[in-house]
Design a protein around this motif. Sequence first.
Motif, PDB file in Angstrom:
ATOM      1  N   UNK A   5      45.369 -22.678  39.977  1.00 15.08           N
ATOM      2  CA  UNK A   5      44.165 -22.581  40.679  1.00 15.08           C
ATOM      3  C   UNK A   5      43.155 -23.825  40.122  1.00 15.08           C
ATOM      4  N   UNK A   6      43.394 -24.204  39.108  1.00 15.42           N
ATOM      5  CA  UNK A   6      42.813 -25.597  38.540  1.00 15.42           C
ATOM      6  C   UNK A   6      43.234 -26.680  39.350  1.00 15.42           C
ATOM      7  N   UNK A   7      44.342 -26.882  39.418  1.00 15.12           N
ATOM      8  CA  UNK A   7      44.885 -27.793  40.299  1.00 15.12           C
ATOM      9  C   UNK A   7      44.568 -27.887  41.799  1.00 15.12           C
ATOM     10  N   UNK A   8      44.628 -26.719  42.486  1.00 14.90           N
ATOM     11  CA  UNK A   8      44.278 -26.523  43.727  1.00 14.90           C
ATOM     12  C   UNK A   8      42.683 -26.620  43.961  1.00 14.90           C
ATOM     13  N   UNK A   9      41.595 -26.113  43.107  1.00 14.32           N
ATOM     14  CA  UNK A   9      40.479 -26.277  42.887  1.00 14.32           C
ATOM     15  C   UNK A   9      39.954 -27.913  42.932  1.00 14.32           C
ATOM     16  N   UNK A  10      40.599 -28.684  41.898  1.00 12.94           N
ATOM     17  CA  UNK A  10      40.184 -29.974  41.859  1.00 12.94           C
ATOM     18  C   UNK A  10      40.702 -30.823  42.661  1.00 12.94           C
ATOM     19  N   UNK A  11      41.875 -30.682  43.430  1.00  6.78           N
ATOM     20  CA  UNK A  11      42.217 -31.446  44.584  1.00  6.78           C
ATOM     21  C   UNK A  11      41.575 -31.042  45.749  1.00  6.78           C
ATOM     22  N   UNK A  12      40.999 -29.815  46.009  1.00  7.43           N
ATOM     23  CA  UNK A  12      40.425 -29.447  46.999  1.00  7.43           C
ATOM     24  C   UNK A  12      38.987 -30.306  46.849  1.00  7.43           C
ATOM     25  N   UNK A  13      38.449 -30.159  45.706  1.00  4.06           N
ATOM     26  CA  UNK A  13      37.021 -30.627  45.324  1.00  4.06           C
ATOM     27  C   UNK A  13      37.031 -32.350  45.838  1.00  4.06           C
ATOM     28  N   UNK A  14      38.010 -32.899  45.370  1.00  2.00           N
ATOM     29  CA  UNK A  14      38.298 -34.596  45.722  1.00  2.00           C
ATOM     30  C   UNK A  14      38.392 -34.636  47.067  1.00  2.00           C
ATOM     31  N   UNK A  15      39.088 -33.725  47.860  1.00  2.00           N
ATOM     32  CA  UNK A  15      39.291 -33.902  49.410  1.00  2.00           C
ATOM     33  C   UNK A  15      38.279 -33.547  50.045  1.00  2.00           C
ATOM     34  N   UNK A  16      37.349 -32.754  49.788  1.00  2.00           N
ATOM     35  CA  UNK A  16      36.229 -32.337  50.562  1.00  2.00           C
ATOM     36  C   UNK A  16      34.833 -32.905  50.116  1.00  2.00           C
ATOM     37  N   UNK A  17      34.694 -33.839  49.319  1.00  2.00           N
ATOM     38  CA  UNK A  17      33.413 -34.479  48.737  1.00  2.00           C
ATOM     39  C   UNK A  17      32.610 -33.802  48.008  1.00  2.00           C
ATOM     40  N   UNK A  18      33.140 -32.942  47.020  1.00  2.00           N
ATOM     41  CA  UNK A  18      32.630 -32.204  45.979  1.00  2.00           C
ATOM     42  C   UNK A  18      32.618 -33.058  44.847  1.00  2.00           C
TER      43      UNK A  18
ATOM     44  N   UNK B 257      32.873 -33.015  40.908  1.00  2.00           N
ATOM     45  CA  UNK B 257      31.732 -32.332  40.071  1.00  2.00           C
ATOM     46  C   UNK B 257      32.181 -31.108  39.363  1.00  2.00           C
ATOM     47  N   UNK B 258      31.505 -30.877  38.197  1.00  2.00           N
ATOM     48  CA  UNK B 258      31.718 -29.816  37.379  1.00  2.00           C
ATOM     49  C   UNK B 258      31.757 -28.453  38.168  1.00  2.00           C
ATOM     50  N   UNK B 259      32.660 -27.903  38.028  1.00  2.95           N
ATOM     51  CA  UNK B 259      32.780 -26.524  38.620  1.00  2.95           C
ATOM     52  C   UNK B 259      33.301 -25.483  38.261  1.00  2.95           C
ATOM     53  N   UNK B 260      32.986 -24.061  38.756  1.00  4.76           N
ATOM     54  CA  UNK B 260      33.416 -22.818  38.348  1.00  4.76           C
ATOM     55  C   UNK B 260      34.712 -22.448  39.060  1.00  4.76           C
TER      56      UNK B 260
ATOM     57  N   UNK C 272      13.029 -33.674  45.491  1.00  6.11           N
ATOM     58  CA  UNK C 272      14.244 -33.878  44.854  1.00  6.11           C
ATOM     59  C   UNK C 272      15.035 -32.506  44.726  1.00  6.11           C
ATOM     60  N   UNK C 273      14.852 -31.579  45.562  1.00  8.87           N
ATOM     61  CA  UNK C 273      15.578 -30.274  45.538  1.00  8.87           C
ATOM     62  C   UNK C 273      16.966 -30.241  45.698  1.00  8.87           C
ATOM     63  N   UNK C 274      17.825 -30.912  44.518  1.00  7.32           N
ATOM     64  CA  UNK C 274      19.244 -31.272  44.950  1.00  7.32           C
ATOM     65  C   UNK C 274      20.256 -30.215  45.137  1.00  7.32           C
ATOM     66  N   UNK C 275      21.570 -30.693  45.032  1.00  7.38           N
ATOM     67  CA  UNK C 275      22.902 -29.797  45.039  1.00  7.38           C
ATOM     68  C   UNK C 275      22.899 -28.921  46.231  1.00  7.38           C
ATOM     69  N   UNK C 276      22.187 -28.994  47.434  1.00  6.97           N
ATOM     70  CA  UNK C 276      22.400 -28.184  48.605  1.00  6.97           C
ATOM     71  C   UNK C 276      23.682 -28.634  49.201  1.00  6.97           C
ATOM     72  N   UNK C 277      24.147 -29.656  49.354  1.00  4.51           N
ATOM     73  CA  UNK C 277      25.251 -30.329  50.041  1.00  4.51           C
ATOM     74  C   UNK C 277      26.439 -29.729  49.183  1.00  4.51           C
ATOM     75  N   UNK C 278      26.553 -30.219  47.744  1.00  3.34           N
ATOM     76  CA  UNK C 278      27.474 -29.872  46.778  1.00  3.34           C
ATOM     77  C   UNK C 278      27.767 -28.462  46.769  1.00  3.34           C
ATOM     78  N   UNK C 279      26.622 -27.538  46.662  1.00  3.50           N
ATOM     79  CA  UNK C 279      26.835 -26.316  46.441  1.00  3.50           C
ATOM     80  C   UNK C 279      27.322 -25.568  47.739  1.00  3.50           C
ATOM     81  N   UNK C 280      27.114 -25.897  49.067  1.00  2.00           N
ATOM     82  CA  UNK C 280      27.734 -25.789  49.939  1.00  2.00           C
ATOM     83  C   UNK C 280      29.325 -25.880  50.001  1.00  2.00           C
ATOM     84  N   UNK C 281      29.599 -27.021  49.527  1.00  2.00           N
ATOM     85  CA  UNK C 281      31.037 -27.222  49.159  1.00  2.00           C
ATOM     86  C   UNK C 281      31.830 -26.378  48.033  1.00  2.00           C
ATOM     87  N   UNK C 282      31.035 -26.137  47.205  1.00  2.00           N
ATOM     88  CA  UNK C 282      31.422 -25.257  46.280  1.00  2.00           C
ATOM     89  C   UNK C 282      31.709 -23.791  46.827  1.00  2.00           C
TER      90      UNK C 282
END
Length: 527
Positions: A21-34, A53-56, A158-168
Amino acid sequence: MAVSLLEQWPPVLSKVQLESLTLQATTYALSHGLVYLPVATVQPPAPTSTIHAPLALFPSPFPRRLFQHAQRLQRIYNVLYARVAMDEEFLDRVMGEVEGVGKVDEFTGQLWRRWRKLRDENVPRPLQLGLFRSDYLAHAPGNGEPTSLKQVEFNTISSSFGALSERSANLHRYLFKSTQYYEVSSHLREENFPSNNTVAGLAEGLAEAHKAYGVPNARILFVVQENERNVFDQRWIEYELLEKHGIHVVRQTFRQLGQSVTVDSATRVLRITTPSGLLSDGSKSVEISTVYFRAGYTPTDYPTPEFYDTRYLLESSRAIQCPSIQLQLAGGKKVQQVLTNPGVLERFLGDSSRWGTEVFTPAELDELRSSWMDMWGLDEDVPNANPTSGPANECSGVRRARELSAKLVLKPQREGGGNNVYKEAIPAFLDSLPVQEREAWIAMELIAAPEGLGNYLVRAGGGTEGAVKAEVISELGIFGWALFGGADGRVKEKEIGWLLRTKGKDSNEGGVAAGFSVLDSVLLIDD
């Protein structure tokens, strides 16, 4: 929130499942702009690498009724803060340099003085745009009381992390679809993963402002920080504006704007000079319809008075500000506290003589109030303060903060994380706080987050064994936008999306960019 579920969360995984799961999560994040830019003292002009980005690893359980409650409240909050920003008398009294926080807090005072100058010079005020985020925790006080929704703060700049949260959220949907999370929990079902389309909503708000400006070939200015690591959270909004709305973006820092910005004295048109050869029509400058601040919320963004003057110059134009100085001031913690005083909420939401039919019912106001914890100003006299809890000459607001310090957080007029004072650190801080600076601080009762919730937190560089199991607290943010002002003072607004940030239970602060939290998403549960 069901205790039985908390005690089971996160579900048990084998070592092989966890690493996969960790491998799939980190590679997905890098592949999809997270992603973030790596830590560097000075970011290169052209990035050569990114980190995820740091993720759960799992989505975090959050009660469905509280999630829907937060979504309902956003419409009311959108209107509330828009109206606060339009109330000059109120903001002068609460945040101004003569009567309010601005006389003791230099940062607030610098902003207020520029706003005062605009008014003294009778600069016409165009429409204003707010891209908001209201942050909440689930409150579980125990003693048989039901879990409720409580607001942490309301963000107007500067209400941030809307884009990265969508990707999360997309990341967790992907892990579910690809692995079914190995069927380790019956709660991990598709209907419990709420949709998240925050990027489209944020871009929609900016596009509405651009349209209202009325010059189709104008551009939107993103004011950004130097050495920004969270650049991709901003870029996704830029791409959405171009691809869905045909609107181009210019990105510049305050330092660059000090050399590039001009405002026509007659038309008040804001133009930005760009390097020669970048514009296809051969021109060297572009007209700006909307100024979107992803910088300017902290004193470090204004290292010299000239940077405040650049902010003033932007505000003196006819370009729509997001936020304007007054809307930024409306997001101050002191305003959040004063809104809890008797009769203040009615001033903005329940007075039909001021707002006509655009008012809210007493039941809606009660629903909004239900999201507040107890708050007071350190400079104020408050009831029930123990007269023996501090020096005799201390005001009761400070004495009460000393007495209840184990259950409190003290907040200044700052954004961006890392500014608050918590629990056992409060008495010593109060000893060191000059009397004249008390007005810049509020005391707020701490929200009692549910106990026992865990997750796997994954930060860059840990490899497939980098998922760290921890007991956590999750903070929900609901996004909205409001376009308002003009002769009629009407507010056009919309609730547009959400984020979830998760941190270790022992961490007081909650900022992702500041390194305290990870990006997460909601798993809806029926508690």
